[in-house]
Design a protein around this motif. Structure first.
Motif, mmCIF file in Angstrom:
data_model
loop_
_atom_site.group_PDB
_atom_site.id
_atom_site.type_symbol
_atom_site.label_atom_id
_atom_site.label_comp_id
_atom_site.label_asym_id
_atom_site.label_seq_id
_atom_site.Cartn_x
_atom_site.Cartn_y
_atom_site.Cartn_z
ATOM 1 N N PRO A 26 0.850 -1.204 0.000
ATOM 2 C CA PRO A 26 0.000 0.000 0.000
ATOM 3 C C PRO A 26 0.884 1.252 0.000
ATOM 4 N N PRO A 27 0.344 2.360 -0.425
ATOM 5 C CA PRO A 27 1.127 3.601 -0.404
ATOM 6 C C PRO A 27 1.531 3.941 1.032
ATOM 7 N N SER A 28 2.657 4.559 1.166
ATOM 8 C CA SER A 28 3.139 4.997 2.472
ATOM 9 C C SER A 28 3.023 6.505 2.550
ATOM 10 N N SER A 29 2.986 7.007 3.758
ATOM 11 C CA SER A 29 2.943 8.455 3.921
ATOM 12 C C SER A 29 3.710 8.853 5.164
ATOM 13 N N LEU A 30 4.065 10.094 5.228
ATOM 14 C CA LEU A 30 4.770 10.658 6.360
ATOM 15 C C LEU A 30 4.158 12.019 6.633
ATOM 16 N N SER A 31 3.887 12.261 7.876
ATOM 17 C CA SER A 31 3.350 13.554 8.272
ATOM 18 C C SER A 31 4.207 14.060 9.419
ATOM 19 N N THR A 32 4.665 15.287 9.320
ATOM 20 C CA THR A 32 5.503 15.830 10.381
ATOM 21 C C THR A 32 5.243 17.324 10.552
ATOM 22 N N PRO A 33 5.154 17.786 11.799
ATOM 23 C CA PRO A 33 5.040 19.231 12.017
ATOM 24 C C PRO A 33 6.424 19.871 11.854
ATOM 25 N N VAL A 34 6.463 21.037 11.286
ATOM 26 C CA VAL A 34 7.719 21.738 11.062
ATOM 27 C C VAL A 34 7.564 23.145 11.595
ATOM 28 N N ARG A 35 8.542 23.577 12.374
ATOM 29 C CA ARG A 35 8.503 24.933 12.934
ATOM 30 C C ARG A 35 9.825 25.638 12.654
ATOM 31 N N PRO A 36 9.955 26.236 11.484
ATOM 32 C CA PRO A 36 11.207 26.920 11.148
ATOM 33 C C PRO A 36 11.413 28.154 12.017
ATOM 34 N N ALA A 37 12.685 28.507 12.216
ATOM 35 C CA ALA A 37 13.027 29.632 13.084
ATOM 36 C C ALA A 37 12.976 30.983 12.389
ATOM 37 N N SER A 38 12.863 30.991 11.067
ATOM 38 C CA SER A 38 12.823 32.272 10.352
ATOM 39 C C SER A 38 11.980 32.127 9.091
ATOM 40 N N ARG A 39 11.574 33.268 8.541
ATOM 41 C CA ARG A 39 10.786 33.244 7.305
ATOM 42 C C ARG A 39 11.606 32.674 6.150
ATOM 43 N N SER A 40 12.898 33.012 6.105
ATOM 44 C CA SER A 40 13.723 32.495 5.005
ATOM 45 C C SER A 40 13.884 30.981 5.133
ATOM 46 N N ARG A 41 14.014 30.489 6.348
ATOM 47 C CA ARG A 41 14.124 29.040 6.559
ATOM 48 C C ARG A 41 12.804 28.361 6.195
ATOM 49 N N SER A 42 11.701 29.008 6.468
ATOM 50 C CA SER A 42 10.390 28.463 6.122
ATOM 51 C C SER A 42 10.253 28.315 4.613
ATOM 52 N N ALA A 43 10.667 29.335 3.871
ATOM 53 C CA ALA A 43 10.597 29.280 2.408
ATOM 54 C C ALA A 43 11.511 28.181 1.877
ATOM 55 N N TRP A 44 12.711 28.069 2.436
ATOM 56 C CA TRP A 44 13.646 27.025 2.019
ATOM 57 C C TRP A 44 13.057 25.639 2.267
ATOM 58 N N MET A 45 12.423 25.439 3.423
ATOM 59 C CA MET A 45 11.833 24.140 3.749
ATOM 60 C C MET A 45 10.696 23.797 2.782
ATOM 61 N N ARG A 46 9.890 24.786 2.424
ATOM 62 C CA ARG A 46 8.808 24.537 1.459
ATOM 63 C C ARG A 46 9.380 24.134 0.096
ATOM 64 N N ARG A 47 10.446 24.824 -0.336
ATOM 65 C CA ARG A 47 11.071 24.462 -1.615
ATOM 66 C C ARG A 47 11.625 23.040 -1.572
ATOM 67 N N CYS A 48 12.274 22.682 -0.492
ATOM 68 C CA CYS A 48 12.830 21.323 -0.360
ATOM 69 C C CYS A 48 11.723 20.273 -0.371
ATOM 70 N N ALA A 49 10.652 20.538 0.352
ATOM 71 C CA ALA A 49 9.567 19.560 0.440
ATOM 72 C C ALA A 49 8.886 19.355 -0.904
ATOM 73 N N ARG A 50 8.868 20.393 -1.714
ATOM 74 C CA ARG A 50 8.198 20.288 -3.015
ATOM 75 C C ARG A 50 9.140 19.865 -4.138
ATOM 76 N N SER A 51 10.407 19.649 -3.813
ATOM 77 C CA SER A 51 11.357 19.277 -4.864
ATOM 78 C C SER A 51 11.013 17.898 -5.413
ATOM 79 N N SER A 52 11.498 17.618 -6.591
ATOM 80 C CA SER A 52 11.173 16.357 -7.251
ATOM 81 C C SER A 52 11.748 15.175 -6.480
ATOM 82 N N PRO A 53 10.957 14.141 -6.297
ATOM 83 C CA PRO A 53 11.463 12.942 -5.631
ATOM 84 C C PRO A 53 12.486 12.243 -6.520
#
Length: 166
Positions: A26-53
Motif C-alpha cells: 500500500p502507499p506509504s505516507s509521512l506527516s511531520t510538524p515543522v517549525r522553522p526559526a525564520s521566514r527564510s528558513r520556512s521558504a527554504w523548507m517549502r522548496r525542499c519539500a516540493r522538490s522532485s522525488p
C-alpha cells in the motif's frame, strides 16, 4: 552474544526487480510538524519539500502550511538585552535566551513587528509533559523582573514597596 551467518555458498544473491515492476504494498505516507526559526528558513523548507522525488513512482504532496509566523531572534533581541540588563542590575539571576521551536501568541505579535519576549512566566521545566513544574523559589524574582521591565518600558520610576511614580 554470537551470531552465525549462513555459509557464503548457500546465500542467494538478490536480483533487482525488472524496471516497471509493481509491488503489492500500500502507499506509504509521512506527516511531520515543522517549525522553522525564520521566514527564510520556512521558504527554504517549502522548496525542499516540493522538490522532485528521486525515486521513480514516488510522489511528494505538501499540504497545510504555517499557521503562524516564526518568532525570529531579531524580533526580540533588543528587548531581551533590556530584560537581561535589568535582571543583572537587580540581582535577579542570569537570563538565558533559548529557542524552543514552539508556537505561541507571541509569534503573531513578533510577526507584525512588535518587540516580543516569550517565556517570561514561571521558571521550571517539562513544558506540556507529565513532569511539568514551576520552581516556587523563582516566582518572586521572575515577578520582580517582569514588573521592573514593564516599569522601564513605560518610563515609570520604580518604587520600593509602594506604587510606582511617573
Amino acid at each position: 552474544m554470537t551470531t552465525r551467518s549462513a555459509p557464503r555458498s548457500s546465500r542467494r544473491p538478490r536480483k533487482p526487480a525488472p524496471r516497471g515492476t509493481r509491488f503489492p504494498h500500500p502507499p506509504s505516507s509521512l506527516s511531520t510538524p515543522v517549525r522553522p526559526a525564520s521566514r527564510s528558513r520556512s521558504a527554504w523548507m517549502r522548496r525542499c519539500a516540493r522538490s522532485s522525488p528521486s525515486l521513480d513512482g514516488a510522489v511528494i504532496e505538501v499540504t497545510g502550511g504555517p499557521n503562524r509566523p516564526p518568532l525570529e531572534h531579531s524580533a526580540s533581541a533588543a528587548l531581551f538585552e533590556q530584560a537581561r540588563s535589568i535582571a543583572a542590575a537587580h540581582g535577579l539571576g542570569l537570563l538565558r535566551g533559548v529557542e524552543v521551536g514552539g508556537g505561541s501568541d507571541g509569534n503573531f505579535t513578533a510577526g507584525i513587528g512588535v518587540p516580543t519576549l516569550d517565556g517570561l512566566g514561571a521558571v521550571g521545566g517539562g513544558a506540556h509533559a507529565d513532569d511539568e513544574h514551576a520552581l516556587v523559589s523563582m516566582i518572586g524574582p521572575r515577578t520582580a523582573l517582569l514588573a521592573l521591565l514593564v516599569e522601564e518600558l513605560l518610563g515609570v520610576t520604580p518604587s520600593v514597596g509602594g506604587a510606582a511614580t511617573a
